[in-house]
Scaffold this motif. Structure first.
Motif, PDB file in Angstrom:
ATOM      1  N   VAL A   1     -11.044   9.136  -5.575  1.00  0.00           N
ATOM      2  CA  VAL A   1     -10.549   9.327  -4.206  1.00  0.00           C
ATOM      3  C   VAL A   1     -10.705  10.786  -3.788  1.00  0.00           C
ATOM      4  O   VAL A   1     -11.102  11.096  -2.661  1.00  0.00           O
ATOM      5  CB  VAL A   1      -9.073   8.886  -4.092  1.00  0.00           C
TER       6      VAL A   1
ATOM      7  N   GLY B   1      -5.701   6.588  -0.159  1.00  0.00           N
ATOM      8  CA  GLY B   1      -6.420   6.315  -1.397  1.00  0.00           C
ATOM      9  C   GLY B   1      -5.564   6.513  -2.624  1.00  0.00           C
ATOM     10  O   GLY B   1      -5.591   5.701  -3.557  1.00  0.00           O
TER      11      GLY B   1
ATOM     12  N   THR C   1       0.819  -1.209   0.000  1.00  0.00           N
ATOM     13  CA  THR C   1       0.000   0.000   0.000  1.00  0.00           C
ATOM     14  C   THR C   1       0.852   1.259   0.000  1.00  0.00           C
ATOM     15  O   THR C   1       0.592   2.205  -0.734  1.00  0.00           O
ATOM     16  CB  THR C   1      -0.934   0.014   1.232  1.00  0.00           C
TER      17      THR C   1
ATOM     18  N   MET D   1      -9.015   7.044 -10.841  1.00  0.00           N
ATOM     19  CA  MET D   1      -8.884   6.674  -9.430  1.00  0.00           C
ATOM     20  C   MET D   1      -8.593   7.903  -8.561  1.00  0.00           C
ATOM     21  O   MET D   1      -9.138   8.060  -7.471  1.00  0.00           O
ATOM     22  CB  MET D   1      -7.762   5.643  -9.254  1.00  0.00           C
TER      23      MET D   1
ATOM     24  N   ALA E   1      -5.347   2.975  -4.354  1.00  0.00           N
ATOM     25  CA  ALA E   1      -6.220   2.883  -5.528  1.00  0.00           C
ATOM     26  C   ALA E   1      -5.549   3.403  -6.798  1.00  0.00           C
ATOM     27  O   ALA E   1      -5.758   2.845  -7.877  1.00  0.00           O
ATOM     28  CB  ALA E   1      -7.515   3.660  -5.284  1.00  0.00           C
TER      29      ALA E   1
ATOM     30  N   ARG F   1      -6.721   5.302 -16.261  1.00  0.00           N
ATOM     31  CA  ARG F   1      -7.256   4.677 -15.052  1.00  0.00           C
ATOM     32  C   ARG F   1      -6.763   5.394 -13.803  1.00  0.00           C
ATOM     33  O   ARG F   1      -7.512   5.591 -12.849  1.00  0.00           O
ATOM     34  CB  ARG F   1      -6.848   3.204 -15.005  1.00  0.00           C
ATOM     35  N   ARG F   2      -5.480   5.781 -13.808  1.00  0.00           N
ATOM     36  CA  ARG F   2      -4.933   6.484 -12.647  1.00  0.00           C
ATOM     37  C   ARG F   2      -5.672   7.804 -12.417  1.00  0.00           C
ATOM     38  O   ARG F   2      -5.988   8.156 -11.274  1.00  0.00           O
ATOM     39  CB  ARG F   2      -3.440   6.729 -12.836  1.00  0.00           C
TER      40      ARG F   2
END
Length: 254
Positions: free
Chosen positions: A142, A164, A122, A138, A168, A134-135
């Motif tokens: 968040v 997050g 993490t 995300m 994520a 996608r990043r």
């Protein structure tokens, strides 16, 4: 009118400590806001003044992390807008839902956040490979969720945002801390403007305390750049523990 010496003696050291913690992992408001209240500052004035002093410090840590290469402005624009929208939505929800309901949910979620912190993946030093589209999605998700939490309840919003962004969006711990800082700084400026327009800011006390906040944020940002996850992980765990105890206490029937 200058604040009395006792007020400064209580507020300034706590603002320094809160700035140090906030620059590393967010959650500095858990230390600074109670400091103002402990010194006898009325609640709304305490919140507004805290926004001033914390905003001054956050500006310094944001600039330092940006100059260190830990903030990507292209990635930051979307979560900044999302966090702003989320904060507006959260504030509206707060008017309709009792805060106790959210406090109970938060108590249940905090242990999950602590487990995420303990997982080495993490809070890894380096960002994970991820499709840029996608990043961005995300980061926006968040940003919106943490902005909504900030508008609805607030404590530890920066900490959850950092987690997050790391979990994520796959950002390394220092990059996540940098992105969190600029998003959190922007939402803090908007909040400060709101309280200032309402006359709920003690400018002299806030500016004096802000000097101590600047020192704390400067040192904290340096620790993030130097030690990365070795510093961030234990600080986040401490913030989550304090937030858990505070929220559990607030949730108890009186």
């Amino acid at each position: 009118m200058l604040p009395d010496f006792t007020t400064l003696l209580i507020v300034c050291p706590l603002v320094f400590l809160g700035g140090l913690v906030d620059a590393i992992a967010g959650g500095g408001g858990l230390i600074t806001l109670p400091g103002y209240l402990l010194a006898g500052v009325p609640p709304h004035l305490a919140i507004g003044t805290n926004k001033l002093s914390s905003g001054m410090g956050m500006c310094i840590s944001t600039v330092r992390l940006y100059r260190g290469g830990f903030i990507d402005l292209r990635l930051a624009l979307v979560p900044i807008a999302a966090a702003f929208a989320g904060s507006l939505a959260g504030a509206r929800i707060a008017l309709m839902v009792p805060a106790q309901v959210f406090q109970i949910l938060l108590v249940l979620c905090l242990p999950v956040a602590a487990v995420l912190v303990m997982r080495r993946r993490t809070l890894s030093p380096d960002s994970r490979p991820m499709d840029e589209g996608r990043r961005r999605r995300m980061l926006a998700l968040v940003g919106f969720a943490c902005g909504a939490y900030d508008g609805f309840y607030g404590p530890g919003a920066g900490t959850f945002m950092l987690l997050g962004f790391a979990a994520a969006a796959g950002l390394g711990v220092r990059d996540a801390a940098g992105q969190m800082k600029i998003v959190n700084f922007s939402s803090g400026i908007a909040a400060l403007a709101t309280f200032a327009l309402a006359g709920e800011v003690d400018w002299i006390l806030g500016l004096i305390a802000g000097a101590f906040g600047i020192a704390g944020h400067y040192i904290g940002a340096g620790l993030v750049m130097k030690n990365g996850s070795r510093v961030v992980r234990p600080i986040i765990l401490a913030v989550l523990a304090v937030l858990f105890l505070k929220t559990a206490w607030d949730s108890l029937p009186r």
